[in-house]
Design an enzyme around this catalytic site. Structure first.
Site, PDB file in Angstrom:
ATOM      1  N   TYR A   6      14.790  38.020  -2.523  1.00  0.00           N
ATOM      2  CA  TYR A   6      15.751  39.121  -2.343  1.00  0.00           C
ATOM      3  C   TYR A   6      15.883  39.926  -3.647  1.00  0.00           C
ATOM      4  O   TYR A   6      15.690  41.144  -3.669  1.00  0.00           O
ATOM      5  CB  TYR A   6      17.115  38.559  -1.908  1.00  0.00           C
TER       6      TYR A   6
ATOM      7  N   GLY B 232      19.577  28.096  -5.620  1.00  0.00           N
ATOM      8  CA  GLY B 232      19.429  29.494  -6.058  1.00  0.00           C
ATOM      9  C   GLY B 232      20.705  30.148  -6.552  1.00  0.00           C
ATOM     10  O   GLY B 232      20.709  31.343  -6.826  1.00  0.00           O
TER      11      GLY B 232
ATOM     12  N   TYR C 171      28.296  47.313   6.155  1.00  0.00           N
ATOM     13  CA  TYR C 171      29.591  47.105   5.470  1.00  0.00           C
ATOM     14  C   TYR C 171      29.824  48.151   4.367  1.00  0.00           C
ATOM     15  O   TYR C 171      30.795  48.918   4.417  1.00  0.00           O
ATOM     16  CB  TYR C 171      29.595  45.675   4.917  1.00  0.00           C
TER      17      TYR C 171
ATOM     18  N   ASN D  21      11.067  44.734   4.541  1.00  0.00           N
ATOM     19  CA  ASN D  21      12.199  45.637   4.780  1.00  0.00           C
ATOM     20  C   ASN D  21      12.742  46.246   3.497  1.00  0.00           C
ATOM     21  O   ASN D  21      13.039  47.436   3.444  1.00  0.00           O
ATOM     22  CB  ASN D  21      13.315  44.905   5.531  1.00  0.00           C
TER      23      ASN D  21
ATOM     24  N   ALA E 199      20.207  50.402   3.319  1.00  0.00           N
ATOM     25  CA  ALA E 199      19.558  49.587   4.357  1.00  0.00           C
ATOM     26  C   ALA E 199      18.670  48.516   3.734  1.00  0.00           C
ATOM     27  O   ALA E 199      17.762  48.819   2.959  1.00  0.00           O
ATOM     28  CB  ALA E 199      18.727  50.481   5.270  1.00  0.00           C
TER      29      ALA E 199
HETATM   30  N1  LIG Z   1      27.354  42.830   0.089  1.00  0.00           N
HETATM   31  C1  LIG Z   1      27.142  42.564  -1.209  1.00  0.00           C
HETATM   32  O1  LIG Z   1      27.892  41.812  -1.868  1.00  0.00           O
HETATM   33  C2  LIG Z   1      25.979  43.209  -1.923  1.00  0.00           C
HETATM   34  C3  LIG Z   1      25.763  42.880  -3.267  1.00  0.00           C
HETATM   35  C4  LIG Z   1      24.692  43.497  -3.923  1.00  0.00           C
HETATM   36  C5  LIG Z   1      23.888  44.420  -3.278  1.00  0.00           C
HETATM   37  N2  LIG Z   1      24.112  44.715  -1.975  1.00  0.00           N
HETATM   38  C6  LIG Z   1      23.234  45.678  -1.321  1.00  0.00           C
HETATM   39  O2  LIG Z   1      24.026  46.680  -0.694  1.00  0.00           O
HETATM   40  C7  LIG Z   1      23.398  47.150   0.489  1.00  0.00           C
HETATM   41  C8  LIG Z   1      24.370  47.102   1.647  1.00  0.00           C
HETATM   42  O3  LIG Z   1      24.856  45.786   1.822  1.00  0.00           O
HETATM   43  P1  LIG Z   1      25.848  45.447   3.030  1.00  0.00           P
HETATM   44  O4  LIG Z   1      26.620  44.243   2.631  1.00  0.00           O
HETATM   45  O5  LIG Z   1      26.563  46.688   3.451  1.00  0.00           O
HETATM   46  O6  LIG Z   1      24.788  45.028   4.159  1.00  0.00           O
HETATM   47  P2  LIG Z   1      24.839  45.283   5.741  1.00  0.00           P
HETATM   48  O7  LIG Z   1      23.900  44.301   6.356  1.00  0.00           O
HETATM   49  O8  LIG Z   1      26.241  45.278   6.215  1.00  0.00           O
HETATM   50  O9  LIG Z   1      24.260  46.758   5.890  1.00  0.00           O
HETATM   51  C9  LIG Z   1      22.893  47.053   5.902  1.00  0.00           C
HETATM   52  C10 LIG Z   1      22.652  48.089   6.999  1.00  0.00           C
HETATM   53  O10 LIG Z   1      21.282  48.463   6.969  1.00  0.00           O
HETATM   54  C11 LIG Z   1      20.772  48.516   8.309  1.00  0.00           C
HETATM   55  N3  LIG Z   1      19.323  48.280   8.230  1.00  0.00           N
HETATM   56  C12 LIG Z   1      18.691  47.182   7.739  1.00  0.00           C
HETATM   57  N4  LIG Z   1      17.358  47.343   7.827  1.00  0.00           N
HETATM   58  C13 LIG Z   1      17.123  48.578   8.380  1.00  0.00           C
HETATM   59  C14 LIG Z   1      15.962  49.305   8.722  1.00  0.00           C
HETATM   60  N5  LIG Z   1      14.740  48.795   8.542  1.00  0.00           N
HETATM   61  N6  LIG Z   1      16.099  50.530   9.268  1.00  0.00           N
HETATM   62  C15 LIG Z   1      17.338  51.065   9.464  1.00  0.00           C
HETATM   63  N7  LIG Z   1      18.490  50.417   9.162  1.00  0.00           N
HETATM   64  C16 LIG Z   1      18.387  49.172   8.627  1.00  0.00           C
HETATM   65  C17 LIG Z   1      21.540  47.421   9.056  1.00  0.00           C
HETATM   66  O11 LIG Z   1      21.580  47.620  10.454  1.00  0.00           O
HETATM   67  C18 LIG Z   1      22.937  47.543   8.400  1.00  0.00           C
HETATM   68  O12 LIG Z   1      23.731  48.465   9.104  1.00  0.00           O
HETATM   69  C19 LIG Z   1      22.150  46.278   0.673  1.00  0.00           C
HETATM   70  O13 LIG Z   1      21.029  46.997   0.211  1.00  0.00           O
HETATM   71  C20 LIG Z   1      22.416  45.068  -0.196  1.00  0.00           C
HETATM   72  O14 LIG Z   1      21.227  44.499  -0.681  1.00  0.00           O
HETATM   73  C21 LIG Z   1      25.145  44.139  -1.285  1.00  0.00           C
HETATM   74  O1  LIG Z   2      30.747  28.947   2.022  1.00  0.00           O
HETATM   75  C1  LIG Z   2      30.563  29.264   0.834  1.00  0.00           C
HETATM   76  C2  LIG Z   2      29.953  30.494   0.471  1.00  0.00           C
HETATM   77  C3  LIG Z   2      29.755  30.762  -0.875  1.00  0.00           C
HETATM   78  N1  LIG Z   2      30.142  29.867  -1.815  1.00  0.00           N
HETATM   79  C4  LIG Z   2      29.949  30.168  -3.240  1.00  0.00           C
HETATM   80  O2  LIG Z   2      30.656  31.360  -3.524  1.00  0.00           O
HETATM   81  C5  LIG Z   2      29.975  32.130  -4.501  1.00  0.00           C
HETATM   82  C6  LIG Z   2      29.747  33.528  -3.954  1.00  0.00           C
HETATM   83  O3  LIG Z   2      28.810  33.443  -2.884  1.00  0.00           O
HETATM   84  P1  LIG Z   2      28.450  34.674  -1.941  1.00  0.00           P
HETATM   85  O4  LIG Z   2      27.459  34.191  -0.935  1.00  0.00           O
HETATM   86  O5  LIG Z   2      29.703  35.303  -1.422  1.00  0.00           O
HETATM   87  O6  LIG Z   2      27.809  35.726  -2.916  1.00  0.00           O
HETATM   88  P2  LIG Z   2      26.554  35.562  -3.887  1.00  0.00           P
HETATM   89  O7  LIG Z   2      27.116  35.580  -5.275  1.00  0.00           O
HETATM   90  O8  LIG Z   2      25.673  34.460  -3.522  1.00  0.00           O
HETATM   91  O9  LIG Z   2      25.720  36.870  -3.504  1.00  0.00           O
HETATM   92  C7  LIG Z   2      26.130  38.185  -3.746  1.00  0.00           C
HETATM   93  O10 LIG Z   2      25.558  38.614  -4.926  1.00  0.00           O
HETATM   94  C8  LIG Z   2      24.178  38.517  -4.964  1.00  0.00           C
HETATM   95  C9  LIG Z   2      23.814  38.972  -6.325  1.00  0.00           C
HETATM   96  O11 LIG Z   2      23.756  37.860  -7.126  1.00  0.00           O
HETATM   97  C10 LIG Z   2      23.520  39.313  -3.834  1.00  0.00           C
HETATM   98  O12 LIG Z   2      23.482  40.684  -4.129  1.00  0.00           O
HETATM   99  C11 LIG Z   2      24.188  39.081  -2.510  1.00  0.00           C
HETATM  100  O13 LIG Z   2      23.792  40.051  -1.542  1.00  0.00           O
HETATM  101  C12 LIG Z   2      25.662  39.126  -2.661  1.00  0.00           C
HETATM  102  O14 LIG Z   2      26.279  38.769  -1.472  1.00  0.00           O
HETATM  103  C13 LIG Z   2      28.662  31.397  -4.786  1.00  0.00           C
HETATM  104  O15 LIG Z   2      28.853  30.643  -5.943  1.00  0.00           O
HETATM  105  C14 LIG Z   2      28.507  30.439  -3.611  1.00  0.00           C
HETATM  106  O16 LIG Z   2      27.877  29.232  -3.923  1.00  0.00           O
HETATM  107  C15 LIG Z   2      30.736  28.657  -1.476  1.00  0.00           C
HETATM  108  O17 LIG Z   2      31.077  27.844  -2.318  1.00  0.00           O
HETATM  109  N2  LIG Z   2      30.939  28.400  -0.150  1.00  0.00           N
END
Ligand SMILES: NC(=O)c1ccc[n+]([C@@H]2O[C@H](COP(=O)([O-])OP(=O)(O)OC[C@H]3O[C@@H](n4cnc5c(N)ncnc54)[C@H](O)[C@@H]3O)[C@@H](O)[C@H]2O)c1
Ligand SMILES: O=c1ccn([C@@H]2O[C@H](COP(=O)(O)OP(=O)(O)O[C@H]3O[C@H](CO)[C@H](O)[C@H](O)[C@H]3O)[C@@H](O)[C@H]2O)c(=O)[nH]1
Length: 327
Positions: free
Chosen positions: A140, A282, A11, A91, A73
């Site tokens: 995580y 959590g 993403y 990972n 990743a």
């Molecule tokens: N989405 C959020 O709200 C959020 C918040 C905080 C931090 N992050 C961090 O941002 C980064 C990206 O998040 P995202 O939402 O795009 O996740 P995502 O799952 O969409 O993307 C992760 C990508 O990494 C690849 N991948 C995973 N393990 C791998 C491996 N061993 N080798 C090669 N490729 C691998 C997956 O195929 C995927 O394409 C992550 O590190 C996540 O922890 C995301």
């Molecule tokens: O069906 C749902 C899904 C989520 N929530 C609530 O919505 C809020 C946001 O939840 P998300 O799962 O969208 O996001 P998080 O805040 O749990 O997690 C995000 O922030 C984290 C950092 O705290 C990590 O980095 C994680 O990867 C990222 O997705 C939380 O209070 C959760 O309890 C609901 O009420 N219903």
């Protein structure tokens, strides 16, 4: 610059790949497609590889003359990390160690790392500055903090210049709403609410209505995915002069789960069932970012801070691709 984008088919990584291209860099996506999709990066240079594959990383660095690495990743499910901690240490931590070792061997110093607000656990103070104490409450967050520390020690040797960017809640869709969220399983709030609005699920469940917040539901800081990516570009450009950079990235405004549901109702013009359920283990009650440091040092200025605009871009993405990248 030739930039390796690890996890570039995911993403946030796919949005970064598009932004790097637009900025005149040459991104090379490195992904095992375990979670990501080929389609959003079909125009980009692509290596199908795993982070644990040291030889493949070294070959890729050489073949594409890589000068910097952006590392997205990882596994990203907090709940899964609680049930299977080793999967996350493997990972998110061990495989990142392999990546850093390969970079060290190849003499590549520039590294931008996706960290998370989860490193703070349940913070005592909000909005959260970079100096808030780091006590993750799940594997995580711990796996990401361990990488931050590893980068810190490595940078002290002079062999790594890095930026750790701690995202709060990434949301929305980029490149004219064509690069959106397609996670399987989906656990993030905004896409789940949108699925309810589209009739793809029966309801949206609120996890906990008894938090000590204004309406009893959790508060989060939603940040547009393209605003996250722009911070990466700014940090990348400063790596030569500042070998160690750590920033919290959010808009600084918190929205409750109920407020996000209302925003989706307004943007979509649809009503849907909302079910109040118990807390998800959590979940800290409030996570909002103080991003003054990124604004002052990087000159970072989010372009789409309004929740409604963020939701609008996500709504456009989901309704134009109801089956995600498969559709
Ligand atoms: N989405 C959020 O709200 C959020 C918040 C905080 C931090 N992050 C961090 O941002 C980064 C990206 O998040 P995202 O939402 O795009 O996740 P995502 O799952 O969409 O993307 C992760 C990508 O990494 C690849 N991948 C995973 N393990 C791998 C491996 N061993 N080798 C090669 N490729 C691998 C997956 O195929 C995927 O394409 C992550 O590190 C996540 O922890 C995301
Ligand atoms: O069906 C749902 C899904 C989520 N929530 C609530 O919505 C809020 C946001 O939840 P998300 O799962 O969208 O996001 P998080 O805040 O749990 O997690 C995000 O922030 C984290 C950092 O705290 C990590 O980095 C994680 O990867 C990222 O997705 C939380 O209070 C959760 O309890 C609901 O009420 N219903």
């Amino acid at each position: 610059m030739n930039v390796l984008v690890c996890g570039g088919a995911g993403y946030i990584g796919s949005n970064m790949t598009a932004m790097l291209e637009a900025a005149g860099h040459t991104p090379v996506v490195y992904d095992n497609l375990s979670k990501g999709h080929r389609e959003p990066v079909k125009e980009a240079k692509f290596v199908y590889g795993d982070l644990s594959d040291y030889d493949c990383l070294l070959r890729t660095f050489k073949n594409f003359e890589i000068e910097a690495v952006m590392h997205f990743a990882a596994f990203i499910e907090v709940g899964e990390s609680v049930n299977d901690p080793l999967r996350y240490y493997e990972n998110n931590f061990s495989n990142t160690r392999t990546l850093l070792r390969a970079m060290e061997t190849a003499g590549i110093k520039k590294f931008v790392f996706s960290s998370t607000a989860a490193v703070f656990g349940t913070p005592e103070n909000t909005p959260i500055t970079e100096n808030e104490s780091k006590t993750p409450i799940n594997p995580y967050g711990e796996s990401k903090l361990a990488v931050e520390k590893m980068c810190g020690f490595l940078s002290q040797t002079g062999r790594l210049n890095y930026a750790a960017l701690r995202y709060f809640n990434a949301a929305g869709a980029g490149r004219g709403s064509t690069l959106g969220e397609d996670h399987c399983p989906e656990s993030h709030l905004i896409p789940l609410i949108i699925q309810a609005a589209m009739g793809k699920r029966d309801d949206i469940k609120i996890f906990g209505t008894d938090y000590e917040t204004k309406d009893g539901t959790c508060i989060r800081d939603y940040i547009h995915v393209e605003d996250l990516c722009s911070a990466h570009l700014l940090a990348l450009n400063r790596l030569d002069e500042t070998p160690e950079q750590i920033y919290n990235l959010g808009n600084g405004t918190g929205y409750s789960v109920r407020q996000v549901i209302d925003a989706v109702k307004r943007v979509s013009g649809r009503d849907f069932r909302v079910t109040e359920t118990s807390r998800r283990p959590g979940d800290p009650p409030v996570l909002t970012s103080d991003s003054t440091k990124a604004r002052e040092i990087l000159g970072w200025k989010p372009k789409t801070p309004q929740l409604e605009k963020i939701v609008e871009s996500a709504w456009k993405w989901h309704t134009s691709r109801p089956d995600g990248y498969k559709g």
